[in-house]
Design a protein around this motif. Sequence first.
Motif, PDB file in Angstrom:
ATOM      1  N   PRO A  60       3.761  36.013 -39.004  1.00 45.89           N
ATOM      2  CA  PRO A  60       4.427  36.770 -40.084  1.00 45.89           C
ATOM      3  C   PRO A  60       5.941  36.745 -39.975  1.00 45.89           C
ATOM      4  N   ARG A  61       6.477  36.919 -38.744  1.00 48.01           N
ATOM      5  CA  ARG A  61       7.931  36.930 -38.565  1.00 48.01           C
ATOM      6  C   ARG A  61       8.523  35.556 -38.831  1.00 48.01           C
ATOM      7  N   VAL A  62       7.850  34.522 -38.371  1.00 47.60           N
ATOM      8  CA  VAL A  62       8.342  33.157 -38.595  1.00 47.60           C
ATOM      9  C   VAL A  62       8.416  32.867 -40.092  1.00 47.60           C
ATOM     10  N   LEU A  63       7.373  33.210 -40.825  1.00 50.08           N
ATOM     11  CA  LEU A  63       7.381  32.972 -42.266  1.00 50.08           C
ATOM     12  C   LEU A  63       8.494  33.766 -42.953  1.00 50.08           C
ATOM     13  N   GLU A  64       8.695  34.993 -42.527  1.00 48.44           N
ATOM     14  CA  GLU A  64       9.753  35.831 -43.111  1.00 48.44           C
ATOM     15  C   GLU A  64      11.117  35.178 -42.961  1.00 48.44           C
ATOM     16  N   GLU A  65      11.393  34.633 -41.777  1.00 49.63           N
ATOM     17  CA  GLU A  65      12.704  34.036 -41.521  1.00 49.63           C
ATOM     18  C   GLU A  65      12.838  32.651 -42.145  1.00 49.63           C
ATOM     19  N   LEU A  66      11.747  31.905 -42.228  1.00 49.14           N
ATOM     20  CA  LEU A  66      11.817  30.578 -42.818  1.00 49.14           C
ATOM     21  C   LEU A  66      12.111  30.623 -44.316  1.00 49.14           C
ATOM     22  N   ASP A  67      11.703  31.686 -44.968  1.00 43.61           N
ATOM     23  CA  ASP A  67      11.820  31.771 -46.424  1.00 43.61           C
ATOM     24  C   ASP A  67      13.289  31.651 -46.856  1.00 43.61           C
ATOM     25  N   GLY A  68      13.615  30.563 -47.543  1.00 47.29           N
ATOM     26  CA  GLY A  68      14.953  30.372 -48.078  1.00 47.29           C
ATOM     27  C   GLY A  68      15.995  29.916 -47.088  1.00 47.29           C
ATOM     28  N   ALA A  69      15.587  29.490 -45.891  1.00 48.44           N
ATOM     29  CA  ALA A  69      16.559  29.033 -44.893  1.00 48.44           C
ATOM     30  C   ALA A  69      17.138  27.680 -45.289  1.00 48.44           C
ATOM     31  N   ALA A  70      18.356  27.424 -44.833  1.00 50.61           N
ATOM     32  CA  ALA A  70      18.975  26.117 -45.091  1.00 50.61           C
ATOM     33  C   ALA A  70      18.414  25.054 -44.152  1.00 50.61           C
ATOM     34  N   LEU A  71      18.155  25.441 -42.914  1.00 49.56           N
ATOM     35  CA  LEU A  71      17.614  24.508 -41.935  1.00 49.56           C
ATOM     36  C   LEU A  71      16.703  25.254 -40.982  1.00 49.56           C
ATOM     37  N   ALA A  72      15.535  24.681 -40.731  1.00 48.24           N
ATOM     38  CA  ALA A  72      14.600  25.238 -39.755  1.00 48.24           C
ATOM     39  C   ALA A  72      14.255  24.166 -38.739  1.00 48.24           C
ATOM     40  N   HIS A  73      14.357  24.533 -37.476  1.00 52.88           N
ATOM     41  CA  HIS A  73      13.934  23.645 -36.391  1.00 52.88           C
ATOM     42  C   HIS A  73      12.775  24.332 -35.693  1.00 52.88           C
ATOM     43  N   ILE A  74      11.619  23.682 -35.672  1.00 50.97           N
ATOM     44  CA  ILE A  74      10.422  24.281 -35.079  1.00 50.97           C
ATOM     45  C   ILE A  74       9.940  23.397 -33.938  1.00 50.97           C
ATOM     46  N   ALA A  75      10.003  23.942 -32.729  1.00 50.16           N
ATOM     47  CA  ALA A  75       9.474  23.280 -31.540  1.00 50.16           C
ATOM     48  C   ALA A  75       8.150  23.961 -31.198  1.00 50.16           C
ATOM     49  N   ALA A  76       7.057  23.300 -31.513  1.00 45.41           N
ATOM     50  CA  ALA A  76       5.737  23.896 -31.301  1.00 45.41           C
ATOM     51  C   ALA A  76       4.699  22.789 -31.288  1.00 45.41           C
ATOM     52  N   HIS A  77       3.577  23.063 -30.651  1.00 45.60           N
ATOM     53  CA  HIS A  77       2.495  22.083 -30.663  1.00 45.60           C
ATOM     54  C   HIS A  77       1.925  21.970 -32.071  1.00 45.60           C
TER      55      HIS A  77
END
Length: 204
Positions: A60-77
């Motif tokens: 939920p928190r990740v989705l909240e912050e990703l919404d409308g971001a200019a750039l997202a870097h996700i390091a995850a499996h």
Amino acid sequence: LSVSPSASGWLRARETEPPPGGRHVLVRGPGLATGGAEVPHLACRYGGAVVLEHADARVPRVLEELDGAALAHIAAHGTFRADSPLFSSLRMADGPLIVHDFERLDRSPYRIILSCCDTARFASVGADELLGLVTALLPLGTAGVVASSAPVNDAAVVPLMLALHKGLSKGLSLAEALRDARSALPGDALHQATGWAFSAFGAA
């Protein structure tokens, strides 16, 4: 070279404008061999970036912050589901972030960098449609994605990602930054194969 799943997808990406504010979001999920070692370096590069890790890296928190971001870097499996591509996922602290979850965003991040395995894989559906994480993101407001079409070595990914973001900071497109990042890697087979496992999609 930037790849697009379709001509309409490329045109949509070309016409997508960056969101105001230029917010950067850095996420690292659990279980990575390096712990997402590039993320602290990127947090220093992008002062004021939102960093989500450990207990904060929940869906939920990740989705909240990703919404409308200019750039997202996700390091995850990453896990690709060939039988049901829209249930492919990225592993967060509380479980999988699946492709369908991104459809809950008002606007997907303008640029997304996925430093994880198998996030650029597609499955054919019908005669002329490919489904996967990248094809789901482009219609949602994402103009460009960097993702991997194969399993990658976590340690070798770190210098590639740092070099990629260095290029972006100079104003390069994702494709240009990825090109330069590959050339900056050590010449051994492991690093070279890691660089070629990643592709740029869209038009940003």
